[in-house]
Design a protein around this motif. Structure first.
Motif, PDB file in Angstrom:
ATOM      1  N   HIS A 318       0.834  -1.213   0.000  1.00 44.85           N
ATOM      2  CA  HIS A 318       0.000   0.000   0.000  1.00 44.85           C
ATOM      3  C   HIS A 318       0.869   1.264   0.000  1.00 44.85           C
ATOM      4  CE1 HIS A 318       0.081   1.862   4.093  1.00 44.85           C
ATOM      5  NE2 HIS A 318      -0.671   2.783   3.546  1.00 44.85           N
ATOM      6  N   HIS A 323       0.601   5.659  -1.664  1.00 43.66           N
ATOM      7  CA  HIS A 323       1.326   6.855  -1.204  1.00 43.66           C
ATOM      8  C   HIS A 323       2.388   7.314  -2.205  1.00 43.66           C
ATOM      9  CE1 HIS A 323      -0.221   7.100   2.948  1.00 43.66           C
ATOM     10  NE2 HIS A 323      -0.261   5.778   2.911  1.00 43.66           N
ATOM     11  N   HIS A 504      -6.496   3.126  -0.991  1.00 42.97           N
ATOM     12  CA  HIS A 504      -5.715   3.223   0.243  1.00 42.97           C
ATOM     13  C   HIS A 504      -6.479   2.634   1.421  1.00 42.97           C
ATOM     14  CE1 HIS A 504      -4.329   5.272   3.940  1.00 42.97           C
ATOM     15  NE2 HIS A 504      -3.165   4.990   3.438  1.00 42.97           N
ATOM     16  N   ASN A 508      -5.346  -0.156   4.002  1.00 45.44           N
ATOM     17  CA  ASN A 508      -4.765   0.420   5.204  1.00 45.44           C
ATOM     18  C   ASN A 508      -5.871   1.050   6.050  1.00 45.44           C
ATOM     19  OD1 ASN A 508      -2.660   3.075   6.149  1.00 45.44           O
ATOM     20  ND2 ASN A 508      -2.175   0.967   6.627  1.00 45.44           N
ATOM     21  N   ILE A 642      -2.304   8.754   6.448  1.00 44.45           N
ATOM     22  CA  ILE A 642      -1.839   7.861   7.509  1.00 44.45           C
ATOM     23  C   ILE A 642      -1.319   6.585   6.876  1.00 44.45           C
ATOM     24  CG2 ILE A 642      -4.040   6.688   7.919  1.00 44.45           C
ATOM     25  CD1 ILE A 642      -3.306   6.915  10.952  1.00 44.45           C
TER      26      ILE A 642
HETATM   27 FE   FE2 Z   1      -1.349   4.615   4.417  1.00 42.49          FE
END
Ligand code: FE2
Length: 642
Positions: A318, A323, A504, A508, A642
């Motif tokens: 991920h 990201h 995402h 996550n 995050i």
């Molecule tokens: Fe993340």
């Protein structure tokens, strides 16, 4: 500004441990975030493409300033995409990092308090996790502030009882993380074979037939056995390097799920078509191959070992697939496109605090002895190796190659030219709705500002952005500037919002706590080597491979820290369905955008309601092992901060 519905009132009573700290933390979460308000305009009245901007010189000056102030610095995440550096970039990163720390500190306090409560409960009521059923004490009625919705129904208990356990294992591959499953083409040699007789007893059909008919699938984690990973294994923790085979069972007139099995584990292959596991090769020691014909706890351990590989993969994948890609594309836009441009307004919204994440990884999560090292079998140095390897030597970070539907098709999960379609695909069932809504909004935005493809091609900022992505920013597989058209721009914008929000969140955010990291099925590490021979694993000793109370609580706590409760997101206005709230207001000069934004919310609210209405009994009737609620658009944020 007072929140319309106070977050605190909607939560269960506060735990009695550290009440002062928890009160403080919750009240801190209630404090509006200063930077957030600037991202929630009631309208976007001052957006211009270059040809319509009344102040072109100011605009050019702004772009020049950003190009000088934002550079391409070292990755901070192995050798992956560049991370912003330069005077302005450093300021932005520091600001986002400070905001992230403030929010996280407030959130981490209740998590820490709840962790103490859970640990005590597991030791007193959970018999220190000596039996599989004891793991329920880690979750039942716990973590009311951290993850108020709790674990996905169906994942706790029922580990070996009937076909539900196998349906659960299979469904995990088609829900939160469907990104490592591949249909095995008939002309490609299988990674290993299962004896014909064994296969026939399990599936009712021969191995060769399943393979040649395009009904076999592979989840490959053999690479975890490579020296570059296992050399970073903690001595007291273990992992397998599994290869798992799955298959689509044959059709029949029966709808019964559990009637397919009998007490010997044989599944004659008659019944509703299902996606199910066939065999798992451990890849370590004697490299044993397990099926459901083995002892039920041996088969369970093999599935747990595969789940453990999948948890590591999903989390680090991920980072590079969402990201690392979204950040570099946005950085290229910051350097080339004015903040007054509608495309930048779009990107700024979804890239909320995105540049805080790598500092978080560097200083808290992947630091030596940090959170990651606390629970996983491989250290954070293996994370660096994985990130670098997969970023450059796989398609994980490719831009166009990861567009939702083409990527699933490339792995044979949809629109396959061989074999039957998957009988169900929970991830896509929900994601397709979200993706279509994102696409339609992006389409409306592009339509609003450009009449023809030539209009888009005359936008020198977009041309510069595409060239920037392809050259200095080194984005992998980004469309070339020569291809720029309205359709291409819509696809790029759609993909960016898909990466930042739902893709995402599938991997996550709260998903590891609620689904892909739930104990005992998904441990971050094993605590005993995989068996060297068959017959060693029983109900009485399977806990020896699983985390003890201390490690189990640490795992659940760490995964909980990644969650953001729905009521907090609702208060912040950062739920996925809130994404275009800035364009919804009556004050917007752009009526078409207002309509598109309201339609976006309406569609996602409808999906949210459908997903939240799912029950375990209903999902089991559909042949699903557990309730998949991850992609309810009211439950996850549109950002990847995050
Ligand atoms: Fe993340």
């Amino acid at each position: 500004m007072k929140p319309p519905t106070p977050f605190l009132l909607l939560l269960p009573p506060l735990t009695p441990v550290f009440p002062t700290l928890i009160d403080f933390a919750v009240n801190s979460l209630l404090t509006p975030l200063t930077s957030l308000s600037s991202l929630l305009p009631s309208s976007h009245p001052t957006l211009y493409t270059p040809s319509t901007d009344p102040s072109p010189s100011t605009r050019q000056q702004e772009i020049a300033t950003n190009a000088a102030g934002f550079g391409y610095g070292p990755s901070k995440l192995g050798d992956t995409s560049y991370f912003p550096n330069g005077t302005l970039a450093d300021r932005l990163v520091a600001e986002q990092w400070a905001e992230w720390q403030a929010e996280n500190a407030a959130f981490a306090l209740p998590v820490a308090g709840e962790m103490v409560v859970v640990g005590a409960k597991v030791r007193t009521e959970g018999d220190d996790l000596q039996d599989l059923d004891d793991f329920k004490t880690l979750y039942d009625g716990q973590w009311p502030l951290t993850v108020p919705d709790g674990v996905s129904p169906g994942l706790l208990g029922n580990y070996t009882a009937d076909d539900t356990a196998d349906a659960t294992f299979a469904m995990a591959r088609l829900s939160g993380n469907p990104f490592s499953l591949v249909r095995l083409p008939p002309d490609q040699e299988p990674p290993f074979r299962v004896e014909e007789e064994t296969c026939r007893r399990i599936t009712g059909e021969g191995f060769e037939a399943l393979w040649k008919q395009g009904r076999m699938f592979v989840m490959e984690y053999a690479f975890f056995g490579e020296e570059k990973y296992v050399s970073h294994r903690f001595p007291e923790r273990y992992l397998a390097s599994t290869t798992s085979l799955f298959y689509i069972s044959g059709d029949s007139n029966s709808n019964a799920t559990s009637s397919n099995s009998n007490t010997t584990g044989e599944r004659p292959g008659r019944g509703r078509s299902q996606f199910l596991p066939l065999a798992i090769k451990t890849g370590v020691g004697q490299n044993l191959v397990y099926t459901r014909l083995d002892g039920e706890y041996e088969w369970l351990l093999a599935k747990i070992a595969a789940n453990s590989n999948d948890l590591f993969f999903g989390q680090i994948y991920h980072l590079i697939a969402t990201h690392a890609v979204a950040e570099i594309v946005n950085l290229a836009a910051i350097r080339t496109v004015s903040g007054r441009h509608p495309v930048r307004a779009y990107l700024e919204r979804i890239m909320y605090r995105a540049y805080a994440v790598r500092p978080v990884g560097e200083q808290i999560l992947f630091n030596r002895g940090g959170f990651f090292d606390g629970i996983f079998s491989l250290s954070s140095r293996a994370v660096t190796t994985f990130a670098t390897t997969f970023y450059h030597n796989s398609t994980s970070a490719h831009f166009r190659g990861n567009y939702l539907l083409p990527e699933l098709a490339a792995r044979g999960l949809i629109n396959s030219t061989i074999g039957p379609e998957l009988p169900q695909f929970p991830f896509l069932e929900d994601m397709a709705v979200i993706h279509a809504a994102i696409h339609d909004f992006a389409h409306a935005l592009v339509d609003e500002y450009y009449t023809t493809d030539d209009d888009v091609r005359r936008d020198n900022e977009l041309i510069n952005w595409f060239n920037e992505c392809n050259s200095p920013a080194k984005v992998l597989d980004f469309p070339p500037a020569e291809d720029l058209s309205k359709t291409v721009l819509v696809d790029v914008l759609t993909h960016m919002a898909y990466l930042a929000g739902p893709k995402h969140a599938a991997l996550n955010m709260g998903t590891p706590f609620t689904t892909s990291g739930v104990l005992p099925l998904f441990p971050a590490a094993l605590y005993r080597p995989m068996p060297q021979q068959k017959g060693e694993v029983h109900r009485a000793n399977i806990h020896e491979w699983l985390p003890d109370t201390t490690q189990a609580v640490k795992q659940v706590r760490l995964l909980g820290l990644f969650n953001r409760p729905e009521e907090l997101l609702r208060y912040q206005g950062t739920r996925m369905l809130d994404l275009w709230s800035g364009w919804e207001g009556e004050g917007s000069e752009r009526g078409a955008m207002r309509t598109a934004a309201r339609e976006f919310r309406r569609r996602l609210e409808r999906l949210d309601k459908v997903i939240k209405g799912r029950t375990l009994s209903g999902e089991r009737r559909r042949g699903r092992g557990f309730v998949f609620k991850t992609l309810a658009p009211g439950r996850f944020p549109y950002y990847l901060a995050i």
